[in-house]
Scaffold this active site. Structure first.
Site, short mmCIF file in Angstrom:
data_model
loop_
_atom_site.label_atom_id
_atom_site.label_comp_id
_atom_site.label_asym_id
_atom_site.label_seq_id
_atom_site.Cartn_x
_atom_site.Cartn_y
_atom_site.Cartn_z
N GLU A 52 -79.44 -44.17 26.73
CA GLU A 52 -81.06 -44.43 27.06
C GLU A 52 -81.21 -45.84 27.13
O GLU A 52 -82.04 -46.27 27.97
CB GLU A 52 -81.66 -43.55 25.85
CG GLU A 52 -81.47 -42.16 25.72
CD GLU A 52 -80.44 -41.83 24.75
OE1 GLU A 52 -80.63 -40.90 24.10
OE2 GLU A 52 -79.33 -42.64 24.61
N SER A 168 -38.99 -26.53 32.65
CA SER A 168 -40.25 -26.45 33.13
C SER A 168 -40.97 -27.95 33.68
O SER A 168 -41.89 -28.22 34.02
CB SER A 168 -41.38 -26.54 31.87
OG SER A 168 -40.81 -27.42 30.95
N TRP A 170 -40.62 -30.25 36.96
CA TRP A 170 -42.01 -30.09 36.65
C TRP A 170 -42.78 -28.85 37.52
O TRP A 170 -42.41 -28.68 38.65
CB TRP A 170 -42.66 -31.37 37.23
CG TRP A 170 -42.11 -32.45 36.55
CD1 TRP A 170 -41.55 -33.62 36.69
CD2 TRP A 170 -42.64 -32.80 35.13
NE1 TRP A 170 -41.31 -34.42 35.93
CE2 TRP A 170 -42.17 -34.16 34.90
CE3 TRP A 170 -43.59 -32.62 34.08
CZ2 TRP A 170 -42.25 -34.86 33.58
CZ3 TRP A 170 -43.66 -33.02 32.88
CH2 TRP A 170 -42.94 -34.18 32.73
N ARG A 213 -59.71 -44.70 22.41
CA ARG A 213 -60.17 -45.54 21.26
C ARG A 213 -59.49 -45.45 20.08
O ARG A 213 -59.02 -46.46 19.33
CB ARG A 213 -61.52 -45.27 20.89
CG ARG A 213 -62.28 -46.38 19.76
CD ARG A 213 -63.72 -46.19 19.59
NE ARG A 213 -64.05 -45.02 19.03
CZ ARG A 213 -63.96 -44.99 17.50
NH1 ARG A 213 -63.64 -45.93 16.84
NH2 ARG A 213 -64.01 -43.59 16.90
N GLU A 285 -50.57 -27.68 23.77
CA GLU A 285 -49.76 -27.62 24.93
C GLU A 285 -48.59 -26.65 25.17
O GLU A 285 -47.68 -26.73 25.95
CB GLU A 285 -49.52 -29.10 25.39
CG GLU A 285 -50.80 -29.89 25.77
CD GLU A 285 -50.34 -31.26 26.47
OE1 GLU A 285 -49.20 -31.54 26.94
OE2 GLU A 285 -51.18 -32.12 26.31
N GLY A 287 -45.72 -23.89 22.82
CA GLY A 287 -45.26 -22.78 23.81
C GLY A 287 -45.96 -21.64 23.90
O GLY A 287 -47.15 -21.32 23.12
#
Length: 359
Positions: A52, A168, A170, A213, A285, A287
């Site tokens: 703001e 996997s 890719w 960060r 992520e 399995g």
């Protein structure tokens, strides 16, 4: 530019704070003078000026008598920055349009303060989109017992995460992989199952154009699996957390001296322990067993599905295993948040919470 268009612009601006403002929410703001955009801004960095104030500074004197459109209720308290409501009142804004109210009990109350000052306030324009954008922040306030959990999987068209030999790399293309690295930058922690850690030896860190960060914690849900100390994650700077069964915890502490060991025999226990250690958001992520277990327990809040145009067949590794739905009427229907191409792949983002009617 009308107020709806301005709110969409504010939401797009807010997204630029991804990975840099946590634990604060991403916020964007636009100042209108009539139908002209005269100022805009977003919260760019934790501890720095809020959206703001940035937008009002950009608008200068043209903010007087105008409309401020902002994605989250302006704060009414002193934190690392002074209250945004004071800047809005001082700028002489006539009307403030807010997407979502601030759920935080300390920061909330800005709308009431503005109304008391004679400023017209409208709440709720694109509220659902604003809450979805900051889903982790809203979850942290409303459901603090466990982290906000997102599952990200890159799968074949038949929902496989690897071929029959376990390969996997890719399934997805380079654009999708770049998206994943940017996605990682906005989470407190990135997690995988023990088998995935052993098979793929992933680094579990963001390596893209967004530098977080605070680097995410790396988490391995090992269960009873014996992880080798040679895994790449144990050689990286920062913290790696290994969640083991209680029976395996002592052995893990002896062998994995560079890791923090959290004993837990169930996934709810594991997530509660992570929350207690300061993890407010977790990106899982794989399995398949970990993903299936989290789904079975109702512990996934968002699903980032990257679908690649390839078929892997019956010998491919299923994306989720270990859970069942009795019948179609019992199946959960999730809310589609976003669909878009990522090169040749397709991203679909879905939330477990049902979509609310759009007003």
């Amino acid at each position: 530019m009308n107020e709806l268009e301005a709110m969409r612009r504010a939401l797009a601006l807010a997204r630029q704070g991804w990975g840099r403002v946590h634990p604060n929410p991403m916020v964007g703001a636009v100042v209108l003078s009539g139908d002209e955009l005269v100022g805009e801004g977003f919260h760019a960095e934790y501890g720095r000026e809020h959206a703001e104030r940035v937008a009002l500074t950009a608008a200068g004197g043209r903010a007087r008598g105008g409309t401020l459109v902002v994605t989250l209720e302006p704060c009414a308290h002193f934190g690392k920055q002074p209250p945004c409501v004071d800047a809005i009142i001082y700028a002489g804004v006539r009307r403030v349009v807010v997407a979502a109210g601030d759920p935080h009990p300390v920061a909330a109350g800005g709308a009431a303060r503005l109304r008391d000052a004679g400023i017209e306030v409208e709440l709720g324009l694109l509220r659902q989109e604003a809450e979805q954008q900051n889903a982790g922040f809203f979850h942290a306030v409303r459901s603090p017992a466990r982290p906000w959990v997102a599952l990200k999987l890159a799968t074949s068209l038949d929902h496989r995460i690897a071929d029959g030999s376990g390969g996997s790399k890719w399934i997805s293309g380079s654009v999708a992989r770049s998206f994943t690295h940017a996605l990682r930058a906005g989470f407190d922690a990135i997690g995988v199952g023990g088998r995935t850690a052993i098979r793929d030896n992933p680094l579990l860190n963001p390596r893209g154009h967004i530098t977080p960060r605070i680097p995410p914690t790396r988490v391995i849900f090992a269960g009873n699996a014996s992880l080798p100390g040679s895994l790449a994650v144990f050689a990286l700077e920062g913290q790696t957390v290994v969640i083991t069964s209680k029976a395996a915890a002592a052995d893990a502490r002896q062998r994995l001296r560079h890791a923090a060991i959290l004993p837990a025999d169930t996934l709810p226990e594991a997530l509660a322990a992570l929350r207690g250690s300061g993890v407010g958001s977790l990106l899982v992520e794989g399995g398949g067993r970990l993903a299936g277990g989290l789904l079975r327990e109702g512990l996934i809040d968002r699903y980032y599905w990257i679908q690649s145009p390839v078929w892997l067949g019956d010998t491919g590794v299923p994306a989720t295993v270990g859970w069942n739905v009795a019948a179609l009427p019992d199946a959960e229907r999730w809310c589609v948040v976003e669909r878009r191409p990522l090169g040749e792949d397709t991203l679909m983002v879905l939330d477990r919470e049902p979509c609310s009617p759009v007003s």
